[in-house]
Scaffold this motif. Structure first.
Motif, PDB file in Angstrom:
ATOM      1  N   GLY A   6       0.615  -1.571   0.354  1.00 24.30           N
ATOM      2  CA  GLY A   6       0.145   0.000   0.070  1.00 24.30           C
ATOM      3  C   GLY A   6       0.641   1.940  -0.146  1.00 24.30           C
ATOM      4  N   ASP A   7       2.124   1.098   0.083  1.00 23.28           N
ATOM      5  CA  ASP A   7       2.849   2.530  -0.189  1.00 23.28           C
ATOM      6  C   ASP A   7       3.526   2.774  -1.542  1.00 23.28           C
ATOM      7  OD1 ASP A   7       3.124   2.072   2.132  1.00 23.28           O
ATOM      8  OD2 ASP A   7       5.359   0.673   2.122  1.00 23.28           O
ATOM      9  N   PRO A   8       3.565   3.873  -1.566  1.00 28.18           N
ATOM     10  CA  PRO A   8       4.028   4.211  -2.836  1.00 28.18           C
ATOM     11  C   PRO A   8       5.665   3.418  -3.374  1.00 28.18           C
ATOM     12  CG  PRO A   8       4.221   6.369  -1.461  1.00 28.18           C
ATOM     13  CD  PRO A   8       3.832   4.715  -0.681  1.00 28.18           C
ATOM     14  N   PRO A   9       5.366   3.375  -4.874  1.00 33.18           N
ATOM     15  CA  PRO A   9       6.403   2.993  -5.580  1.00 33.18           C
ATOM     16  C   PRO A   9       7.936   3.319  -4.385  1.00 33.18           C
ATOM     17  CG  PRO A   9       6.138   3.757  -7.042  1.00 33.18           C
ATOM     18  CD  PRO A   9       4.636   4.798  -6.038  1.00 33.18           C
ATOM     19  N   LEU A  10       8.691   2.149  -4.111  1.00 33.79           N
ATOM     20  CA  LEU A  10      10.337   2.031  -4.114  1.00 33.79           C
ATOM     21  C   LEU A  10      10.754   3.380  -3.748  1.00 33.79           C
ATOM     22  CD1 LEU A  10      10.818  -1.428  -3.886  1.00 33.79           C
ATOM     23  CD2 LEU A  10      10.157  -0.479  -1.756  1.00 33.79           C
ATOM     24  N   PRO A  11      11.903   3.699  -3.183  1.00 34.17           N
ATOM     25  CA  PRO A  11      12.392   5.115  -3.058  1.00 34.17           C
ATOM     26  C   PRO A  11      13.192   4.845  -4.295  1.00 34.17           C
ATOM     27  CG  PRO A  11      12.535   4.812  -1.187  1.00 34.17           C
ATOM     28  CD  PRO A  11      12.353   3.192  -2.213  1.00 34.17           C
ATOM     29  N   ASP A  12      12.988   6.435  -4.897  1.00 31.27           N
ATOM     30  CA  ASP A  12      14.535   6.256  -6.086  1.00 31.27           C
ATOM     31  C   ASP A  12      16.248   6.207  -5.902  1.00 31.27           C
ATOM     32  OD1 ASP A  12      12.751   7.285  -7.763  1.00 31.27           O
ATOM     33  OD2 ASP A  12      12.659   9.256  -7.475  1.00 31.27           O
ATOM     34  N   THR A  13      16.700   5.876  -4.186  1.00 29.71           N
ATOM     35  CA  THR A  13      17.721   6.037  -4.073  1.00 29.71           C
ATOM     36  C   THR A  13      17.803   4.447  -3.969  1.00 29.71           C
ATOM     37  OG1 THR A  13      16.921   5.814  -2.127  1.00 29.71           O
ATOM     38  CG2 THR A  13      18.002   7.541  -2.804  1.00 29.71           C
ATOM     39  N   TRP A  14      17.097   3.710  -4.339  1.00 33.03           N
ATOM     40  CA  TRP A  14      17.422   1.833  -4.780  1.00 33.03           C
ATOM     41  C   TRP A  14      17.482   2.414  -6.393  1.00 33.03           C
ATOM     42  CZ3 TRP A  14      14.041  -1.156  -1.497  1.00 33.03           C
ATOM     43  CH2 TRP A  14      14.069  -1.415  -0.010  1.00 33.03           C
ATOM     44  N   ARG A  15      16.454   2.934  -6.525  1.00 27.69           N
ATOM     45  CA  ARG A  15      16.756   2.612  -8.429  1.00 27.69           C
ATOM     46  C   ARG A  15      18.227   2.891  -8.899  1.00 27.69           C
ATOM     47  NH1 ARG A  15      12.567   5.502 -11.791  1.00 27.69           N
ATOM     48  NH2 ARG A  15      11.414   4.486 -10.331  1.00 27.69           N
ATOM     49  N   THR A  16      18.926   4.559  -8.217  1.00 29.86           N
ATOM     50  CA  THR A  16      20.000   4.757  -8.747  1.00 29.86           C
ATOM     51  C   THR A  16      21.809   3.442  -7.831  1.00 29.86           C
ATOM     52  OG1 THR A  16      19.464   6.871  -8.163  1.00 29.86           O
ATOM     53  CG2 THR A  16      21.957   6.542  -7.503  1.00 29.86           C
ATOM     54  N   ALA A  17      20.937   2.864  -7.197  1.00 29.94           N
ATOM     55  CA  ALA A  17      22.052   1.998  -6.325  1.00 29.94           C
ATOM     56  C   ALA A  17      21.925   0.763  -7.678  1.00 29.94           C
ATOM     57  CB  ALA A  17      21.028   1.197  -5.429  1.00 29.94           C
ATOM     58  N   THR A  18      21.005   0.271  -8.459  1.00 34.75           N
ATOM     59  CA  THR A  18      21.217  -0.478  -9.669  1.00 34.75           C
ATOM     60  C   THR A  18      21.308   0.365 -10.891  1.00 34.75           C
ATOM     61  OG1 THR A  18      18.837  -0.663  -9.389  1.00 34.75           O
ATOM     62  CG2 THR A  18      19.795  -2.054  -7.881  1.00 34.75           C
ATOM     63  N   GLU A  19      21.476   1.286 -11.087  1.00 33.42           N
ATOM     64  CA  GLU A  19      20.965   1.532 -12.582  1.00 33.42           C
ATOM     65  C   GLU A  19      22.347   1.844 -13.241  1.00 33.42           C
ATOM     66  OE1 GLU A  19      22.807   6.470 -11.783  1.00 33.42           O
ATOM     67  OE2 GLU A  19      21.161   5.853 -11.785  1.00 33.42           O
ATOM     68  N   ALA A  20      23.392   1.007 -12.581  1.00 32.28           N
ATOM     69  CA  ALA A  20      24.920   1.444 -13.927  1.00 32.28           C
ATOM     70  C   ALA A  20      24.605  -0.649 -13.802  1.00 32.28           C
ATOM     71  CB  ALA A  20      25.563   0.942 -13.326  1.00 32.28           C
ATOM     72  N   ALA A  21      23.488  -1.353 -13.091  1.00 28.34           N
ATOM     73  CA  ALA A  21      23.585  -2.852 -13.720  1.00 28.34           C
ATOM     74  C   ALA A  21      22.466  -3.498 -14.177  1.00 28.34           C
ATOM     75  CB  ALA A  21      23.371  -3.484 -12.575  1.00 28.34           C
ATOM     76  N   THR A  22      22.728  -4.753 -14.855  1.00 26.74           N
ATOM     77  CA  THR A  22      21.732  -5.427 -15.717  1.00 26.74           C
ATOM     78  C   THR A  22      20.885  -5.874 -14.993  1.00 26.74           C
ATOM     79  OG1 THR A  22      22.847  -6.781 -16.679  1.00 26.74           O
ATOM     80  CG2 THR A  22      22.164  -5.056 -18.062  1.00 26.74           C
ATOM     81  N   VAL A  23      19.399  -6.314 -14.871  1.00 26.46           N
ATOM     82  CA  VAL A  23      18.470  -6.695 -14.205  1.00 26.46           C
ATOM     83  C   VAL A  23      17.396  -7.811 -14.829  1.00 26.46           C
ATOM     84  CG1 VAL A  23      16.815  -7.732 -12.223  1.00 26.46           C
ATOM     85  CG2 VAL A  23      18.397  -5.689 -12.253  1.00 26.46           C
ATOM     86  N   SER A  24      17.567  -9.255 -14.469  1.00 28.31           N
ATOM     87  CA  SER A  24      16.836 -10.645 -15.167  1.00 28.31           C
ATOM     88  C   SER A  24      15.797 -10.695 -14.191  1.00 28.31           C
ATOM     89  CB  SER A  24      17.457 -11.247 -15.669  1.00 28.31           C
ATOM     90  OG  SER A  24      19.026 -11.228 -16.588  1.00 28.31           O
ATOM     91  N   VAL A  25      14.878 -11.507 -15.125  1.00 25.29           N
ATOM     92  CA  VAL A  25      13.375 -11.769 -14.170  1.00 25.29           C
ATOM     93  C   VAL A  25      13.618 -13.328 -14.373  1.00 25.29           C
ATOM     94  CG1 VAL A  25      11.507 -11.680 -13.718  1.00 25.29           C
ATOM     95  CG2 VAL A  25      12.881  -9.504 -13.538  1.00 25.29           C
ATOM     96  N   VAL A  26      13.620 -13.824 -14.152  1.00 31.79           N
ATOM     97  CA  VAL A  26      12.583 -16.081 -14.307  1.00 31.79           C
ATOM     98  C   VAL A  26      10.963 -15.427 -14.099  1.00 31.79           C
ATOM     99  CG1 VAL A  26      13.747 -18.194 -14.548  1.00 31.79           C
ATOM    100  CG2 VAL A  26      15.360 -16.133 -15.338  1.00 31.79           C
ATOM    101  N   ILE A  27      10.282 -16.472 -14.882  1.00 29.59           N
ATOM    102  CA  ILE A  27       9.155 -16.116 -14.565  1.00 29.59           C
ATOM    103  C   ILE A  27       8.976 -17.528 -15.039  1.00 29.59           C
ATOM    104  CG2 ILE A  27       6.807 -15.105 -14.758  1.00 29.59           C
ATOM    105  CD1 ILE A  27       8.156 -12.709 -15.226  1.00 29.59           C
ATOM    106  N   PRO A  28       8.887 -19.054 -14.303  1.00 31.04           N
ATOM    107  CA  PRO A  28       7.742 -19.941 -14.486  1.00 31.04           C
ATOM    108  C   PRO A  28       6.710 -19.382 -14.631  1.00 31.04           C
ATOM    109  CG  PRO A  28       9.022 -19.975 -12.171  1.00 31.04           C
ATOM    110  CD  PRO A  28       9.540 -18.813 -12.444  1.00 31.04           C
ATOM    111  N   ALA A  29       5.773 -20.824 -15.714  1.00 37.58           N
ATOM    112  CA  ALA A  29       4.565 -20.210 -15.573  1.00 37.58           C
ATOM    113  C   ALA A  29       4.192 -21.933 -16.470  1.00 37.58           C
ATOM    114  CB  ALA A  29       4.165 -19.435 -16.653  1.00 37.58           C
TER     115      ALA A  29
END
Length: 280
Positions: A6-29
């Motif tokens: 029920g909170d707003p989207p997570l803080p921009d500071t967290w986005r800054t901490a990961t902006e230089a990295a690439t993130v893969s999401v694996v979804i089994p379905a």
């Protein structure tokens, strides 16, 4: 847009901490057409690669992926089991960090930055916990909660495990550590195998609060007694794995050179589509 807290989207500071990295999401379905659209619609901006591992769905799950407007890699996996699908997805992932996410809507993709931010500061594995402050579940039954606690206590006795949640599959990894886990599980017990082996290998593991919701539609493929027994067997089988305090080399916060890891998807799996935004 808000997350399940029920909170707003997570803080921009967290986005800054990961902006230089690439993130893969694996979804089994498998047959998650009624749920997958909601999951994909809430994918945060930090995600650079989405891999859907489809267990030969018959309800149009792959069609939902094609029509969502996102750039998605779909791998059709003929062998059954959540563990098999995850191992296939991990082998195909190219991001610096890898997040595993269920397709049923019980895990909120908007929490992904909460999982990825610790990886950018040197943790190897980040586990979601429904039992930390700000975490929770509106889905877990009393029966399942007792089972989870029982397995957690067994892990404490066998391995000196010191975490708050054992049977929850919202997890993130530095991709460089995945080959070291030597994953072999084919079913839901893969989550226990990941947790135990990460502990025994001396990886740096932390937990973050997560809110579990009921699956949005359909019935779960989880069978508490059968899968609980498989989890227990997995734990017992790993008693022979010697613990080590050796730490693998940490990934830097900036994008590193490619990891020497060329594992292939499970034998027989085929890359079906790569869907680009409409108009491409």
């Amino acid at each position: 847009m808000t997350n399940n807290f029920g909170d707003p989207p997570l803080p921009d500071t967290w986005r800054t901490a990961t902006e230089a990295a690439t993130v893969s999401v694996v979804i089994p379905a498998r047959n998650e057409a009624l749920n997958l659209g909601w999951v994909l619609s809430r994918m945060p901006e930090c995600v650079s690669e989405i891999i859907l591992v489809d267990g030969q769905s018959t309800d149009g799950t792959v069609d939902v992926a094609r029509e969502c407007g996102l750039d998605i890699r779909v791998i059709v996996e003929p062998a059954r089991g959540k563990g098999t699908a995850l191992r296939t997805g991990f082998a195909a992932a190219t991001g610096d960090y890898v997040v595993m996410l269920d397709a049923d809507g019980s895990m909120d993709p908007l929490e992904i930055p909460r999982f990825v931010a610790p990886l950018a500061t040197g943790w190897h594995v980040v586990k979601g916990s429904r039992f930390l402050p700000s975490g929770g579940s509106t889905d877990i039954s009393r029966y399942r909660q007792i089972g989870n606690l029982g397995l957690l206590k067994i892990a404490e006795v066998l391995f000196g495990f010191r975490q708050t949640d054992f049977c929850y599959g919202y997890m993130a990894f530095q991709r460089s550590v995945l080959p070291q886990l030597g994953l072999t599980a084919t079913g839901f017990e893969i989550e226990a195998q990941m947790a135990v082996r990460s502990h025994l290998l001396g990886l740096r593991v932390t937990e973050v609060p997560s809110m579990e919701a009921p699956r949005r539609n359909g019935a779960s493929n989880l069978h508490p007694i059968r899968d609980g027994i498989r989890i227990l067997r997995t734990m017992l089988a790993n008693r022979a794995m010697p613990p080590t305090s050796a730490q693998p080399e940490l990934r830097p916060s900036r994008r590193p050179s490619p990891v020497v890891y060329q594992a292939q998807p499970t034998q027989g799996a085929t890359v079906a589509i790569r869907q680009s935004p409409a108009g491409d």
